[in-house]
Design an enzyme around this catalytic site. Structure first.
Site, PDB file in Angstrom:
ATOM      1  N   CYS A 117       0.810  -1.223   0.000  1.00 45.08           N
ATOM      2  CA  CYS A 117       0.000   0.000   0.000  1.00 45.08           C
ATOM      3  C   CYS A 117       0.841   1.269   0.000  1.00 45.08           C
ATOM      4  CB  CYS A 117      -0.941   0.007   1.202  1.00 45.08           C
ATOM      5  SG  CYS A 117      -2.039  -1.430   1.279  1.00 45.08           S
ATOM      6  N   HIS A 257      -3.380   7.185   2.188  1.00 43.18           N
ATOM      7  CA  HIS A 257      -3.833   5.864   1.765  1.00 43.18           C
ATOM      8  C   HIS A 257      -5.200   5.591   2.373  1.00 43.18           C
ATOM      9  CE1 HIS A 257      -4.184   1.688   1.011  1.00 43.18           C
ATOM     10  NE2 HIS A 257      -3.815   1.288   2.216  1.00 43.18           N
ATOM     11  N   ASN A 287     -10.094  -0.333   0.141  1.00 45.12           N
ATOM     12  CA  ASN A 287      -8.633  -0.245   0.127  1.00 45.12           C
ATOM     13  C   ASN A 287      -8.132  -0.730  -1.231  1.00 45.12           C
ATOM     14  OD1 ASN A 287      -5.874  -0.650   0.438  1.00 45.12           O
ATOM     15  ND2 ASN A 287      -6.041  -1.453   2.511  1.00 45.12           N
TER      16      ASN A 287
END
Length: 330
Positions: A117, A257, A287
Site C-alpha cells: 500500500c 492511503h 482499500n
C-alpha cells in the site's frame, strides 16, 4: 541540474473499476453486516474489475488520462514506474505492458516497484530522485491493484476491505518554487508476517496444496496493522512537515492511503490536522493498496480542491511493514 530543481506533478488520472460490490452483497458471502463494516472501516462499497481487465489495462487507462492533463505524449516519457503487488505476471514487469499499451517508444525505461500500500509513495520518491539527478525529465508513477483476484472470499477479515483500481501521475523537472519538497520512507522488517500473500513466490512455490489452502490470497493481522498504522503514519507526517520548516496548520490537504477511516481519524487527532482537510473516498472504493493515493489525488484535483501553492501531505502504510510520507507544494 541546479540545486533549485524540483519534480512537479503536472497530470493526474485514474481507472475506476466497473463492478460495484456493496456491503449488502458481502452479507450474502460471509458472516458480516453493512453496519459492522461501516462502523469499523468506513467502507460502504468497493469496485471490482471485470474478468477481461488486467492490472496493466487499468494502469494504462489511468496513465493516458494523466498524460492528457499534462499535455504530454507517450513518447515524452523517459520512465514508467508501476507500484503493484498484483502484477499481470511475475515476469515481465507490468510497467512494460503499460508502456506497450500506451505506445511509448523504447527509449522509455519501465519497471515495477513492490511496497504494497506504500507503493505509490515509494514510486514517487524514486521518480523524484531520477528527475533531480538529471537522469530523467518526464516520469510516470502509477499505482495499480487488482486485489479481488488475490482475495479469499470466505475470509471476512480481508474480503470486506479491498477493491480494484489504478491511479497515475506525470512528473516533470521544474525550476519553480513548487513541486515535491521531500519524501520519507521506512520499513519495519520485524513485522513482515502481519500482511502477506504466503504462496506463489520462490519461498513457497505454487502447488495444488497451496492453491487448495488459499495460500495465494491476502492474509492480514488487522488489529496489529491498525495499531502500528496510526503511530507510524503520524510520525511520518510530522517528519515531512518539520523537515520543510512547516507546521500542521500549513497543510492544506492530506491525501492519505484509503485503508480505514478510523486509522485516518487517529492520525488526524495525533497530528492535529482536522478531518475536513483529508481527502476521503474509501467509502466508495475500499482499500485499493498502491492505487488509493493517486486515485484520491486525481479526484481532488479534478474537483478543484487543490489550488496553486497549496501544501499537500501524502501518507501510506502497507505490508513490509513499509510506510512513508511526501510533502508537495502544488
Amino acid at each position: 541540474m541546479t540545486s533549485e530543481m524540483r519534480s512537479r506533478i503536472i497530470g493526474t488520472g485514474k481507472y475506476q473499476a466497473q463492478r460495484i460490490l456493496s456491503n449488502a452483497d458481502l452479507e450474502k458471502l460471509v458472516d458480516t453486516s453493512d453496519e459492522w463494516i461501516r462502523e469499523r472501516t468506513g467502507i460502504r462499497e468497493r469496485r471490482l474489475a471485470t474478468e477481461d481487465v488486467a492490472s496493466s489495462d487499468m494502469a494504462a487507462h489511468a496513465l493516458q488520462e494523466a498524460l492528457q492533463m499534462a499535455g504530454k505524449q507517450p513518447n515524452d516519457l523517459d520512465m514508467i514506474i508501476c507500484g503493484t503487488v498484483t502484477p499481470d505476471r511475475m515476469l515481465p514487469a507490468t510497467a512494460a505492458y503499460v508502456q506497450k499499451k500506451i505506445g511509448a517508444s523504447n527509449h522509455c525505461a519501465s519497471f515495477d516497484l513492490s511496497a504494497a500500500c506504500a507503493g505509490f509513495i515509494y514510486g514517487l520518491s524514486a521518480a523524484d530522485a531520477y528527475i533531480k539527478s538529471g537522469k530523467a525529465k518526464t516520469v510516470a508513477v502509477i499505482g495499480t491493484e487488482l486485489l479481488s483476484r488475490f482475495m479469499d472470499w470466505g475470509d471476512r477479515n480481508t474480503c470486506i476491505l479491498f477493491g480494484d483500481g489504478a491511479g497515475a501521475v506525470v512528473l516533470t523537472a521544474d525550476t519553480a518554487d513548487r513541486g515535491i519538497l521531500s519524501t520519507h520512507q521506512y520499513t519495519n522488517a520485524e513485522l513482515t508476517e502481519l500482511l502477506k500473500i504466503p504462496a506463489g513466490g520462490s519461498l513457497q512455490p505454487a502447488s495444488p496444496e497451496t492453491v487448495a489452502a488459499n495460500q495465494h490470497c491476502i492474509q492480514m493481522e488487522g488489529r496489529e496493522v491498525f495499531r502500528y498504522a496510526v503511530r507510524y503514519l503520524s510520525s511520518a507526517a510530522m517528519t515531512a512537515v518539520e523537515t520543510n520548516g512547516k507546521t500542521p496548520d500549513d497543510v492544506n490537504l492530506v491525501v492519505a492511503h484509503q485503508a480505514n477511516l478510523r486509522i485516518l481519524e487517529g492520525v488526524s487527532q495525533r497530528v492535529k490536522i482536522p478531518m475536513e482537510r483529508f481527502v476521503l473516498n474509501l467509502e466508495y472504493y475500499g482499500n485499493t493498496s498502491s492505487a488509493s493515493i493517486p486515485i484520491a489525488l486525481d479526484e481532488a484535483n479534478r474537483a478543484g480542491r487543490i489550488r496553486e501553492d497549496d501544501i499537500l501531505l501524502m501518507l501510506a502504510l502497507g505490508g513490509g511493514i513499509s510506510w512513508g510520507s511526501a510533502l508537495i507544494k502544488w
